[in-house]
Design a protein around this motif. Structure first.
Motif, PDB file in Angstrom:
ATOM      1  N   PRO A   9       0.833  -1.204   0.000  1.00 18.96           N
ATOM      2  CA  PRO A   9       0.000   0.000   0.000  1.00 18.96           C
ATOM      3  C   PRO A   9       0.867   1.253   0.000  1.00 18.96           C
ATOM      4  N   PRO A  10       0.358   2.346  -0.553  1.00 18.12           N
ATOM      5  CA  PRO A  10       1.115   3.600  -0.559  1.00 18.12           C
ATOM      6  C   PRO A  10       1.428   4.063   0.856  1.00 18.12           C
ATOM      7  N   ALA A  11       2.552   4.740   1.005  1.00 21.56           N
ATOM      8  CA  ALA A  11       3.016   5.177   2.324  1.00 21.56           C
ATOM      9  C   ALA A  11       1.991   6.063   3.022  1.00 21.56           C
ATOM     10  N   ASP A  12       1.365   6.971   2.286  1.00 23.52           N
ATOM     11  CA  ASP A  12       0.398   7.867   2.928  1.00 23.52           C
ATOM     12  C   ASP A  12      -0.833   7.122   3.424  1.00 23.52           C
ATOM     13  N   VAL A  13      -1.212   6.032   2.755  1.00 22.31           N
ATOM     14  CA  VAL A  13      -2.359   5.233   3.197  1.00 22.31           C
ATOM     15  C   VAL A  13      -2.005   4.505   4.498  1.00 22.31           C
ATOM     16  N   VAL A  14      -0.801   3.915   4.552  1.00 18.40           N
ATOM     17  CA  VAL A  14      -0.373   3.230   5.775  1.00 18.40           C
ATOM     18  C   VAL A  14      -0.238   4.234   6.917  1.00 18.40           C
ATOM     19  N   ALA A  15       0.295   5.418   6.634  1.00 18.43           N
ATOM     20  CA  ALA A  15       0.436   6.455   7.662  1.00 18.43           C
ATOM     21  C   ALA A  15      -0.932   6.872   8.198  1.00 18.43           C
ATOM     22  N   ALA A  16      -1.906   7.055   7.316  1.00 14.32           N
ATOM     23  CA  ALA A  16      -3.254   7.440   7.748  1.00 14.32           C
ATOM     24  C   ALA A  16      -3.883   6.340   8.598  1.00 14.32           C
ATOM     25  N   LYS A  17      -3.718   5.093   8.178  1.00 17.62           N
ATOM     26  CA  LYS A  17      -4.256   3.987   8.968  1.00 17.62           C
ATOM     27  C   LYS A  17      -3.560   3.903  10.324  1.00 17.62           C
ATOM     28  N   SER A  18      -2.252   4.137  10.342  1.00 19.86           N
ATOM     29  CA  SER A  18      -1.496   4.100  11.603  1.00 19.86           C
ATOM     30  C   SER A  18      -1.977   5.188  12.554  1.00 19.86           C
ATOM     31  N   ASP A  19      -2.289   6.361  12.011  1.00 17.97           N
ATOM     32  CA  ASP A  19      -2.859   7.437  12.838  1.00 17.97           C
ATOM     33  C   ASP A  19      -4.185   7.003  13.455  1.00 17.97           C
ATOM     34  N   LYS A  20      -5.004   6.290  12.672  1.00 14.56           N
ATOM     35  CA  LYS A  20      -6.292   5.802  13.190  1.00 14.56           C
ATOM     36  C   LYS A  20      -6.068   4.780  14.306  1.00 14.56           C
ATOM     37  N   TYR A  21      -5.102   3.886  14.104  1.00 14.24           N
ATOM     38  CA  TYR A  21      -4.780   2.918  15.159  1.00 14.24           C
ATOM     39  C   TYR A  21      -4.338   3.638  16.428  1.00 14.24           C
ATOM     40  N   LEU A  22      -3.496   4.648  16.279  1.00 12.89           N
ATOM     41  CA  LEU A  22      -3.005   5.384  17.443  1.00 12.89           C
ATOM     42  C   LEU A  22      -4.161   6.051  18.193  1.00 12.89           C
ATOM     43  N   ARG A  23      -5.086   6.657  17.451  1.00 10.38           N
ATOM     44  CA  ARG A  23      -6.258   7.266  18.103  1.00 10.38           C
ATOM     45  C   ARG A  23      -7.083   6.192  18.825  1.00 10.38           C
ATOM     46  N   PHE A  24      -7.249   5.029  18.198  1.00  5.46           N
ATOM     47  CA  PHE A  24      -7.986   3.936  18.821  1.00  5.46           C
ATOM     48  C   PHE A  24      -7.284   3.469  20.093  1.00  5.46           C
ATOM     49  N   PHE A  25      -5.964   3.325  20.036  1.00  4.57           N
ATOM     50  CA  PHE A  25      -5.214   2.848  21.198  1.00  4.57           C
ATOM     51  C   PHE A  25      -5.228   3.852  22.346  1.00  4.57           C
ATOM     52  N   ARG A  26      -5.522   5.107  22.061  1.00  4.62           N
ATOM     53  CA  ARG A  26      -5.590   6.132  23.112  1.00  4.62           C
ATOM     54  C   ARG A  26      -6.956   6.214  23.772  1.00  4.62           C
ATOM     55  N   LEU A  27      -7.964   5.557  23.199  1.00  4.40           N
ATOM     56  CA  LEU A  27      -9.303   5.553  23.800  1.00  4.40           C
ATOM     57  C   LEU A  27      -9.255   4.890  25.165  1.00  4.40           C
ATOM     58  N   LYS A  28     -10.054   5.408  26.089  1.00  5.44           N
ATOM     59  CA  LYS A  28     -10.105   4.870  27.455  1.00  5.44           C
ATOM     60  C   LYS A  28     -11.471   4.261  27.712  1.00  5.44           C
ATOM     61  N   SER A  29     -11.499   3.265  28.586  1.00  2.00           N
ATOM     62  CA  SER A  29     -12.757   2.691  29.062  1.00  2.00           C
ATOM     63  C   SER A  29     -12.583   2.412  30.555  1.00  2.00           C
ATOM     64  N   LYS A  30     -13.645   2.009  31.186  1.00  2.00           N
ATOM     65  CA  LYS A  30     -13.605   1.734  32.629  1.00  2.00           C
ATOM     66  C   LYS A  30     -13.353   0.239  32.848  1.00  2.00           C
ATOM     67  N   ASP A  31     -12.527  -0.063  33.833  1.00  2.00           N
ATOM     68  CA  ASP A  31     -12.323  -1.463  34.188  1.00  2.00           C
ATOM     69  C   ASP A  31     -13.375  -1.878  35.216  1.00  2.00           C
ATOM     70  N   HIS A  32     -13.283  -3.103  35.726  1.00  2.00           N
ATOM     71  CA  HIS A  32     -14.294  -3.620  36.656  1.00  2.00           C
ATOM     72  C   HIS A  32     -14.323  -2.872  37.992  1.00  2.00           C
ATOM     73  N   ARG A  33     -13.275  -2.090  38.283  1.00  2.00           N
ATOM     74  CA  ARG A  33     -13.248  -1.301  39.525  1.00  2.00           C
ATOM     75  C   ARG A  33     -13.610   0.157  39.279  1.00  2.00           C
ATOM     76  N   GLY A  34     -13.899   0.498  38.031  1.00  2.00           N
ATOM     77  CA  GLY A  34     -14.266   1.870  37.711  1.00  2.00           C
ATOM     78  C   GLY A  34     -13.091   2.753  37.317  1.00  2.00           C
ATOM     79  N   GLY A  35     -11.898   2.185  37.282  1.00  2.00           N
ATOM     80  CA  GLY A  35     -10.715   2.948  36.883  1.00  2.00           C
ATOM     81  C   GLY A  35     -10.568   2.999  35.370  1.00  2.00           C
ATOM     82  N   GLU A  36      -9.878   4.021  34.893  1.00  2.00           N
ATOM     83  CA  GLU A  36      -9.666   4.150  33.444  1.00  2.00           C
ATOM     84  C   GLU A  36      -8.534   3.252  32.982  1.00  2.00           C
ATOM     85  N   VAL A  37      -8.790   2.552  31.898  1.00  2.00           N
ATOM     86  CA  VAL A  37      -7.774   1.709  31.259  1.00  2.00           C
ATOM     87  C   VAL A  37      -7.880   1.910  29.749  1.00  2.00           C
TER      88      VAL A  37
END
Length: 194
Positions: A9-37
């Motif tokens: 795939p073209p470099a800019d396409v992989v870079a854009a997808k990598s940016d999306k992965y990074l944003r996804f990996f930065r998302l937070k949710s609550k664990d079973h104790r209510g803490g952010e993970v």
């Protein structure tokens, strides 16, 4: 995502997808104790290593453009995504004489390359993976390791401390009190003839 003309795939396409992965990996949710993970921790099992799950780019170079086109594409992707995979340098110690530190990969995404031919010929456990920043084909375990991370720094620091302790012990043993280099005094009474 496909790029049939070069098999990668073209470099800019992989870079854009990598940016999306990074944003996804930065998302937070609550664990079973209510803490952010990190939300992705609910989807992926713990790996025992620092950082996010890797992104693997499997290329099918074909015969139209050859291996040089694939290398050029890989280099372009590495350049476009450097901020995502490189980690951040953490300087340790005070001395300017021997600066040292480590790379923090807590917010980095390892980007791996391989080819379909390498996977089919050797399998995924062989040295068929190229990680951005490593510079060689490696096995999956090696490619996912961070050889310049905080663990490597801790090991170097322990080695320095051991070397300093040995050096200090050697210096202390050579600092003897005055007169200790003389032979022991003879008891004159033993030397008298009876």
């Amino acid at each position: 995502m496909q790029a049939p003309e070069a098999g990668a795939p073209p470099a800019d396409v992989v870079a854009a997808k990598s940016d999306k992965y990074l944003r996804f990996f930065r998302l937070k949710s609550k664990d079973h104790r209510g803490g952010e993970v990190p939300a992705w921790r609910n989807l992926y099992p713990p790996t025992g290593r620092e950082g996010h799950p890797p992104v693997a780019v499997v290329c099918n170079p074909g015969t139209r453009r050859g291996s040089q086109a694939l290398k050029n594409r890989m280099n372009a992707v590495m350049t476009e995504t450097r901020a995502i995979w490189s980690g951040s340098f953490e300087r340790m110690g005070i001395g300017v004489e021997n600066p040292d530190g480590y790379y923090n990969y807590a917010n980095a995404i390892p980007i791996l390359f391989t080819t379909l031919e390498r996977l089919q010929t050797h399998g995924p456990r062989a040295a068929v993976w190229w990680r951005c920043g490593h510079g060689q084909w490696e096995t999956l375990d090696s490619v996912l390791a961070n050889p310049d991370d905080v663990d490597a720094w801790n090991k170097r620091d322990e080695e320095r401390a051991a070397a300093n302790a040995t050096s200090n012990a050697s210096a202390n043993s050579s600092r003897k009190s005055p007169g200790t280099n003389r032979p022991p005094r003879r008891d004159r009474r033993c030397c008298m003839s009876a």
